[in-house]
Scaffold this motif. Structure first.
Motif, PDB file in Angstrom:
ATOM      1  N   THR A   1      14.416 -13.747 -16.210  1.00 13.75           N
ATOM      2  CA  THR A   1      13.274 -12.899 -16.533  1.00 13.75           C
ATOM      3  C   THR A   1      13.141 -11.851 -15.437  1.00 13.75           C
ATOM      4  OG1 THR A   1      10.907 -12.914 -17.127  1.00 13.75           O
ATOM      5  CG2 THR A   1      11.588 -14.330 -15.307  1.00 13.75           C
ATOM      6  N   PRO A   2      12.660 -10.659 -15.749  1.00 14.57           N
ATOM      7  CA  PRO A   2      12.514  -9.648 -14.700  1.00 14.57           C
ATOM      8  C   PRO A   2      11.586 -10.122 -13.590  1.00 14.57           C
ATOM      9  CG  PRO A   2      12.282  -8.661 -16.869  1.00 14.57           C
ATOM     10  CD  PRO A   2      12.276 -10.143 -17.066  1.00 14.57           C
ATOM     11  N   LEU A   3      11.969  -9.854 -12.352  1.00 13.67           N
ATOM     12  CA  LEU A   3      11.163 -10.207 -11.187  1.00 13.67           C
ATOM     13  C   LEU A   3      10.721  -8.924 -10.497  1.00 13.67           C
ATOM     14  CD1 LEU A   3      13.412 -13.047  -9.665  1.00 13.67           C
ATOM     15  CD2 LEU A   3      11.615 -13.255 -11.402  1.00 13.67           C
ATOM     16  N   ILE A   4       9.431  -8.863 -10.156  1.00 14.48           N
ATOM     17  CA  ILE A   4       8.891  -7.705  -9.454  1.00 14.48           C
ATOM     18  C   ILE A   4       8.048  -8.190  -8.276  1.00 14.48           C
ATOM     19  CG2 ILE A   4       8.823  -6.273 -11.535  1.00 14.48           C
ATOM     20  CD1 ILE A   4       5.792  -6.785 -11.665  1.00 14.48           C
ATOM     21  N   ARG A   5       7.683  -7.273  -7.404  1.00  9.18           N
ATOM     22  CA  ARG A   5       6.730  -7.599  -6.352  1.00  9.18           C
ATOM     23  C   ARG A   5       5.361  -7.725  -7.006  1.00  9.18           C
ATOM     24  NH1 ARG A   5       7.890  -6.462  -0.873  1.00  9.18           N
ATOM     25  NH2 ARG A   5       5.716  -7.089  -0.531  1.00  9.18           N
ATOM     26  N   ILE A   6       4.852  -8.929  -7.095  1.00 10.03           N
ATOM     27  CA  ILE A   6       3.556  -9.126  -7.728  1.00 10.03           C
ATOM     28  C   ILE A   6       2.448  -9.063  -6.676  1.00 10.03           C
ATOM     29  CG2 ILE A   6       4.523 -10.475  -9.621  1.00 10.03           C
ATOM     30  CD1 ILE A   6       3.435 -13.002  -8.167  1.00 10.03           C
TER      31      ILE A   6
ATOM     32  N   SER B   1      10.359   2.553  -8.968  1.00  5.82           N
ATOM     33  CA  SER B   1      11.099   2.726  -7.720  1.00  5.82           C
ATOM     34  C   SER B   1      10.381   3.681  -6.770  1.00  5.82           C
ATOM     35  CB  SER B   1      12.498   3.264  -8.025  1.00  5.82           C
ATOM     36  OG  SER B   1      13.217   3.475  -6.830  1.00  5.82           O
ATOM     37  N   SER B   2      10.473   3.371  -5.472  1.00  7.72           N
ATOM     38  CA  SER B   2       9.945   4.244  -4.426  1.00  7.72           C
ATOM     39  C   SER B   2      10.882   4.174  -3.235  1.00  7.72           C
ATOM     40  CB  SER B   2       8.532   3.802  -4.014  1.00  7.72           C
ATOM     41  OG  SER B   2       8.594   2.602  -3.255  1.00  7.72           O
ATOM     42  N   THR B   3      10.635   5.004  -2.242  1.00 12.58           N
ATOM     43  CA  THR B   3      11.436   4.909  -1.017  1.00 12.58           C
ATOM     44  C   THR B   3      11.119   3.641  -0.251  1.00 12.58           C
ATOM     45  OG1 THR B   3       9.790   6.180   0.225  1.00 12.58           O
ATOM     46  CG2 THR B   3      11.592   7.415  -0.800  1.00 12.58           C
ATOM     47  N   VAL B   4       9.951   3.067  -0.511  1.00 11.99           N
ATOM     48  CA  VAL B   4       9.547   1.830   0.155  1.00 11.99           C
ATOM     49  C   VAL B   4      10.236   0.628  -0.490  1.00 11.99           C
ATOM     50  CG1 VAL B   4       7.585   0.386   0.839  1.00 11.99           C
ATOM     51  CG2 VAL B   4       7.326   2.881   0.690  1.00 11.99           C
ATOM     52  N   ILE B   5      10.199   0.590  -1.819  1.00 10.85           N
ATOM     53  CA  ILE B   5      10.866  -0.472  -2.585  1.00 10.85           C
ATOM     54  C   ILE B   5      11.793   0.214  -3.584  1.00 10.85           C
ATOM     55  CG2 ILE B   5      10.563  -2.559  -3.974  1.00 10.85           C
ATOM     56  CD1 ILE B   5       7.710  -2.751  -2.955  1.00 10.85           C
ATOM     57  N   PRO B   6      13.004   0.566  -3.166  1.00 11.44           N
ATOM     58  CA  PRO B   6      13.890   1.348  -4.030  1.00 11.44           C
ATOM     59  C   PRO B   6      14.417   0.560  -5.229  1.00 11.44           C
ATOM     60  CG  PRO B   6      14.977   0.801  -1.965  1.00 11.44           C
ATOM     61  CD  PRO B   6      13.550   0.401  -1.808  1.00 11.44           C
ATOM     62  N   SER B   7      14.463  -0.756  -5.133  1.00 13.78           N
ATOM     63  CA  SER B   7      14.931  -1.584  -6.255  1.00 13.78           C
ATOM     64  C   SER B   7      13.816  -2.554  -6.623  1.00 13.78           C
ATOM     65  CB  SER B   7      16.198  -2.348  -5.872  1.00 13.78           C
ATOM     66  OG  SER B   7      17.241  -1.460  -5.520  1.00 13.78           O
ATOM     67  N   PRO B   8      12.831  -2.074  -7.392  1.00 18.00           N
ATOM     68  CA  PRO B   8      11.621  -2.867  -7.605  1.00 18.00           C
ATOM     69  C   PRO B   8      11.744  -3.975  -8.640  1.00 18.00           C
ATOM     70  CG  PRO B   8      11.439  -0.815  -8.785  1.00 18.00           C
ATOM     71  CD  PRO B   8      12.740  -0.747  -8.029  1.00 18.00           C
ATOM     72  N   VAL B   9      12.805  -3.952  -9.447  1.00 24.91           N
ATOM     73  CA  VAL B   9      12.976  -4.970 -10.480  1.00 24.91           C
ATOM     74  C   VAL B   9      14.295  -5.687 -10.246  1.00 24.91           C
ATOM     75  CG1 VAL B   9      13.101  -5.448 -12.954  1.00 24.91           C
ATOM     76  CG2 VAL B   9      11.686  -3.550 -12.125  1.00 24.91           C
ATOM     77  N   ARG B  10      14.217  -7.010 -10.212  1.00 23.14           N
ATOM     78  CA  ARG B  10      15.413  -7.816 -10.071  1.00 23.14           C
ATOM     79  C   ARG B  10      15.653  -8.583 -11.367  1.00 23.14           C
ATOM     80  NH1 ARG B  10      14.518 -10.573  -4.067  1.00 23.14           N
ATOM     81  NH2 ARG B  10      14.548  -8.614  -2.865  1.00 23.14           N
ATOM     82  N   HIS B  11      16.906  -8.761 -11.694  1.00 19.38           N
ATOM     83  CA  HIS B  11      17.271  -9.536 -12.878  1.00 19.38           C
ATOM     84  C   HIS B  11      18.072 -10.734 -12.393  1.00 19.38           C
ATOM     85  CE1 HIS B  11      15.815  -6.447 -15.657  1.00 19.38           C
ATOM     86  NE2 HIS B  11      16.301  -5.584 -14.797  1.00 19.38           N
TER      87      HIS B  11
ATOM     88  N   PHE C   1       0.831  -1.207   0.000  1.00 25.69           N
ATOM     89  CA  PHE C   1       0.000   0.000   0.000  1.00 25.69           C
ATOM     90  C   PHE C   1       0.866   1.257   0.000  1.00 25.69           C
ATOM     91  CE2 PHE C   1      -3.888  -2.214   2.006  1.00 25.69           C
ATOM     92  CZ  PHE C   1      -4.500  -2.323   0.772  1.00 25.69           C
ATOM     93  N   ALA C   2       1.897   1.265   0.843  1.00 22.76           N
ATOM     94  CA  ALA C   2       2.762   2.440   0.924  1.00 22.76           C
ATOM     95  C   ALA C   2       3.471   2.691  -0.405  1.00 22.76           C
ATOM     96  CB  ALA C   2       3.778   2.267   2.046  1.00 22.76           C
ATOM     97  N   HIS C   3       3.953   1.624  -1.025  1.00 24.31           N
ATOM     98  CA  HIS C   3       4.639   1.764  -2.313  1.00 24.31           C
ATOM     99  C   HIS C   3       3.694   2.282  -3.386  1.00 24.31           C
ATOM    100  CE1 HIS C   3       7.231   0.743  -5.744  1.00 24.31           C
ATOM    101  NE2 HIS C   3       6.143   0.227  -6.288  1.00 24.31           N
ATOM    102  N   LEU C   4       2.519   1.657  -3.509  1.00 28.62           N
ATOM    103  CA  LEU C   4       1.587   2.045  -4.569  1.00 28.62           C
ATOM    104  C   LEU C   4       1.104   3.478  -4.386  1.00 28.62           C
ATOM    105  CD1 LEU C   4      -0.474  -1.258  -4.888  1.00 28.62           C
ATOM    106  CD2 LEU C   4       1.175  -0.349  -6.539  1.00 28.62           C
TER     107      LEU C   4
END
Length: 328
Positions: A190-195, A130-140, A49-52
């Protein structure tokens, strides 16, 4: 105030339906979702919620607060914080997908599908920002055996737990199902994100001002999974839930099986096309790895069968109906 329960087909409880949490509407202004039992922190919903909110995603019930409590007596060793409740905005005239989407299936209407595809793509683009909550939102991340092992384990468990004629059919088609999961074994990075983690039509409300995705608590039936996953996992769960809607319409509303099957196929096609188009508009087409879609869909149906065997035997018709439609 009014108490409400998790969304589900009428007289039905589907695989990912929230059966334990209890929501209360207060003065048609806010919804307080009480977690029963309280969940130890960290939990995904407050962070999501905070990130979105920070990245400007608004197609959800506006989050207001997370209610927590410190447990463990005097706060010394062994003390921990638990999440008691989530407080969000009340959405007027809202119904979940196990209601409105079944109505659409009965009517044969598919215009909603493009809107759901766009909504899912907007959500994933926001989660990849990217946000201050999840600064690195995409992982490879490099190729991992985890998705393949997890899916094969789900298949084996479904085979073990499913009996009768359905079990015989499943066993007879187990080779085809394993072959369908094979792309997970050879999948490259493949790119990984918080789903979202539990993205089905029951989590999408149609309300007075459009659609809203809710319940960012993760999948209650999967433990220990990395919160960063391919976007295809969310999309696969959403598309299979459209297939489940068709099965509900057949079983509970007397819909013609051929017409319901054609409706589901058309809705899935429109949903996926809109999802891809919207990702491209966001400049993020790389988030979707198409090769993972069908394997994740097969895994999802296996998990539906596991849930049915453990908790709700009458739900088995839905995943079995979907699998039979895929494999003749």
């Amino acid at each position: 105030m009014e108490a409400v329960s998790g969304g589900c087909p009428p007289a039905e409880r589907g695989f990912d339906v929230d059966q334990t949490n209890h929501s209360v509407i207060i003065d048609e202004s806010v919804v307080v979702k009480w977690l029963t039992p309280p969940a130890p922190l960290p939990q995904p919903a407050p962070e999501m919620f905070a990130h979105l909110t920070e990245v400007g995603f608004t197609a959800t019930a506006t989050p207001y607060a997370a209610v927590t409590r410190r447990e463990g007596g005097d706060g010394g060793e062994g003390a921990g914080e638990v999440l008691l409740a989530l407080v969000t905005a009340y959405l007027p005239d809202a119904s979940d997908g196990w209601e409105w989407c079944v109505d659409e299936a009965v009517r044969g209407e598919t215009a909603f599908a493009a809107e759901l595809g766009t909504l899912a793509a907007d959500l994933h683009a926001a989660l990849a920002t990217s946000s201050t909550v999840i600064p690195s939102p995409v992982r490879h991340a490099p190729t991992s055996p985890e998705p393949s092992a997890r899916a094969l384990a789900a298949l084996e468990e479904a085979l073990t737990l499913t009996g009768g004629e359905d079990g015989d059919w499943l066993t007879a088609h187990s080779g085809a199902l394993r072959a369908g999961l094979a792309p997970l074994t050879g999948a490259g990075p493949t790119p990984l994100i918080r789903i979202h983690g539990d993205l089905h039509v029951g989590q999408i409300l149609r309300w007075r001002d459009g659609y809203a995705v809710i319940d960012f608590d993760g999948n209650p039936t999967v433990t220990g999974a990395d919160p960063f996953q391919p976007a295809a996992r969310d999309l696969a769960q959403l598309t299979t839930s459209v297939d489940h809607v068709a099965q509900v319409a057949i079983r509970r509303r007397g819909a013609d099986p051929a017409a319901a099957g054609a409706w589901a196929a058309a809705a899935r096609t429109a949903l996926e096309a809109a999802y891809r188009a919207r990702l491209a508009e966001h400049g993020r087409p790389e988030l979707l790895d198409d090769s993972l879609l069908r394997p994740f869909e097969i895994e999802q149906e296996c998990r539906e069968l596991i849930y049915s065997a453990r908790h709700l035997p009458r739900w088995r018709y839905a995943p079995m109906g979907v699998l039979r439609s895929w494999y003749g």
